[in-house]
Design a protein around this motif. Structure first.
Motif, PDB file in Angstrom:
ATOM      1  N   LEU A  98       0.942  -1.066  -0.049  1.00 48.48           N
ATOM      2  CA  LEU A  98       0.128   0.028  -0.228  1.00 48.48           C
ATOM      3  C   LEU A  98       1.120   1.394  -0.092  1.00 48.48           C
ATOM      4  CD1 LEU A  98      -3.146  -1.084   2.245  1.00 48.48           C
ATOM      5  CD2 LEU A  98      -2.949  -0.759   0.045  1.00 48.48           C
ATOM      6  N   ASP A  99       1.646   1.156   1.114  1.00 45.06           N
ATOM      7  CA  ASP A  99       2.595   2.702   0.641  1.00 45.06           C
ATOM      8  C   ASP A  99       3.451   2.578  -0.356  1.00 45.06           C
ATOM      9  OD1 ASP A  99       2.396   3.419   3.507  1.00 45.06           O
ATOM     10  OD2 ASP A  99       3.864   2.478   4.412  1.00 45.06           O
ATOM     11  N   GLU A 100       3.722   1.865  -1.480  1.00 43.29           N
ATOM     12  CA  GLU A 100       4.609   1.452  -2.122  1.00 43.29           C
ATOM     13  C   GLU A 100       3.676   2.346  -3.102  1.00 43.29           C
ATOM     14  OE1 GLU A 100       6.817  -2.079  -4.050  1.00 43.29           O
ATOM     15  OE2 GLU A 100       5.580  -1.715  -5.798  1.00 43.29           O
ATOM     16  N   ARG A 101       2.200   1.969  -3.697  1.00 43.17           N
ATOM     17  CA  ARG A 101       1.712   2.303  -4.388  1.00 43.17           C
ATOM     18  C   ARG A 101       1.120   3.855  -4.300  1.00 43.17           C
ATOM     19  NH1 ARG A 101      -1.328   5.129  -7.482  1.00 43.17           N
ATOM     20  NH2 ARG A 101      -2.711   3.781  -9.384  1.00 43.17           N
ATOM     21  N   TRP A 102       0.999   4.090  -2.618  1.00 45.01           N
ATOM     22  CA  TRP A 102       0.054   5.134  -1.946  1.00 45.01           C
ATOM     23  C   TRP A 102       0.915   6.479  -1.133  1.00 45.01           C
ATOM     24  CZ3 TRP A 102      -3.718   6.313  -5.538  1.00 45.01           C
ATOM     25  CH2 TRP A 102      -4.681   4.804  -6.183  1.00 45.01           C
ATOM     26  N   LYS A 103       2.261   6.147  -0.803  1.00 38.75           N
ATOM     27  CA  LYS A 103       2.906   6.708  -0.217  1.00 38.75           C
ATOM     28  C   LYS A 103       4.669   6.759  -0.682  1.00 38.75           C
ATOM     29  CE  LYS A 103       3.257   8.216   4.335  1.00 38.75           C
ATOM     30  NZ  LYS A 103       4.786   7.338   5.430  1.00 38.75           N
ATOM     31  N   ASP A 104       5.032   5.840  -0.677  1.00 35.55           N
ATOM     32  CA  ASP A 104       7.121   6.258  -1.225  1.00 35.55           C
ATOM     33  C   ASP A 104       7.310   5.754  -2.413  1.00 35.55           C
ATOM     34  OD1 ASP A 104       7.392   6.060   1.719  1.00 35.55           O
ATOM     35  OD2 ASP A 104       7.281   4.269   2.214  1.00 35.55           O
ATOM     36  N   GLY A 105       6.260   5.278  -3.430  1.00 33.21           N
ATOM     37  CA  GLY A 105       6.611   4.984  -4.356  1.00 33.21           C
ATOM     38  C   GLY A 105       7.551   3.765  -4.722  1.00 33.21           C
ATOM     39  N   PRO A 106       8.102   2.987  -5.781  1.00 37.77           N
ATOM     40  CA  PRO A 106       9.061   1.568  -5.732  1.00 37.77           C
ATOM     41  C   PRO A 106      10.281   1.966  -4.793  1.00 37.77           C
ATOM     42  CG  PRO A 106       8.087   2.422  -7.928  1.00 37.77           C
ATOM     43  CD  PRO A 106       7.731   3.641  -6.928  1.00 37.77           C
ATOM     44  N   THR A 107      10.401   1.454  -4.568  1.00 37.03           N
ATOM     45  CA  THR A 107      12.412   1.394  -3.598  1.00 37.03           C
ATOM     46  C   THR A 107      13.316   1.166  -4.345  1.00 37.03           C
ATOM     47  OG1 THR A 107      11.183  -1.103  -2.598  1.00 37.03           O
ATOM     48  CG2 THR A 107      11.012   0.521  -0.835  1.00 37.03           C
TER      49      THR A 107
END
Ligand code: FAD
Length: 108
Positions: A98-107
Motif C-alpha cells: 500500500l505504501d509503495e503504491r500510495w506513499k513512497d513509490g517503488p523502492t
C-alpha cells in the motif's frame, strides 16, 4: 451523469492517499473527522449503485480509524470488494504494498 470510472479512480486516489498520510497515532479529532468523511460517502457519493454497495459493506465491515495501518488496510479491503464485484484483480493489502503504491513509490 458523472463518468463512474473516472470518478472512481479519482476518489480511490484521494481516499488511499489520505489514508497513507493519516497518523500512526490519530487524535480523537482525526478519528472523528475520518469517520465522518467515510460515513458521508454512502449518502453523498454521486454513483447511487456504488453508494448503496458501500453502505452495505460498511455495515458488515465498519471502518477502522485507529491507526494509519488499520485505516489503509480497511480501505484496501473495501476497494477489493468492489474489484471482486467488477471482475478486477485483487490488490495485496500489506502495508508495504500500500505504501509503495500510495506513499513512497517503488523502492528500487
Ligand atoms: P480503480 O479500481 O479505480 O483503482 C485505481 C488504482 O488503485 C489501481 O490502478 C491500483 O493501482 C490501485 N488499487 C486497486 N485496488 C486497490 C486496493 N484494493 N487497495 C489499494 N489500491 C488499489 N464502479 C462500478 O462500476 N460499480 C460500483 O459499485 C462501484 N463502486 C465504487 C465504490 C467506491 C467507494 C468507489 C470509490 C468507486 C466505485 N466504483 C464502482 C468505481 C471502481 O471502483 C473503479 O474506480 C473504476 O471501475 C475504475 O477502475 P480502474 O480499473 O481504473 O482502477
Amino acid at each position: 451523469p458523472p463518468d463512474v470510472e473516472e470518478l472512481g479512480r479519482s476518489t480511490w486516489t484521494f481516499l488511499h492517499t489520505t489514508a497513507a498520510y493519516y497518523p500512526d497515532k490519530p487524535t480523537m479529532a482525526h478519528r472523528v473527522n475520518m469517520l465522518s468523511l467515510l460515513r458521508a460517502l454512502p449518502v453523498l457519493y454521486p454513483c447511487s449503485v456504488c453508494a448503496t454497495h458501500l453502505g452495505e459493506t460498511m455495515k458488515t465491515h465498519p471502518p477502522d480509524v485507529s491507526s494509519r495501518a488499520a485505516l489503509s488496510r480497511w480501505l484496501c479491503e473495501q476497494h477489493n470488494e468492489v474489484n471482486e464485484r467488477l471482475g478486477k484483480e485483487k490488490f495485496d493489502c500489506s502495508i508495504d504494498k500500500l505504501d509503495e503504491r500510495w506513499k513512497d513509490g517503488p523502492t528500487d
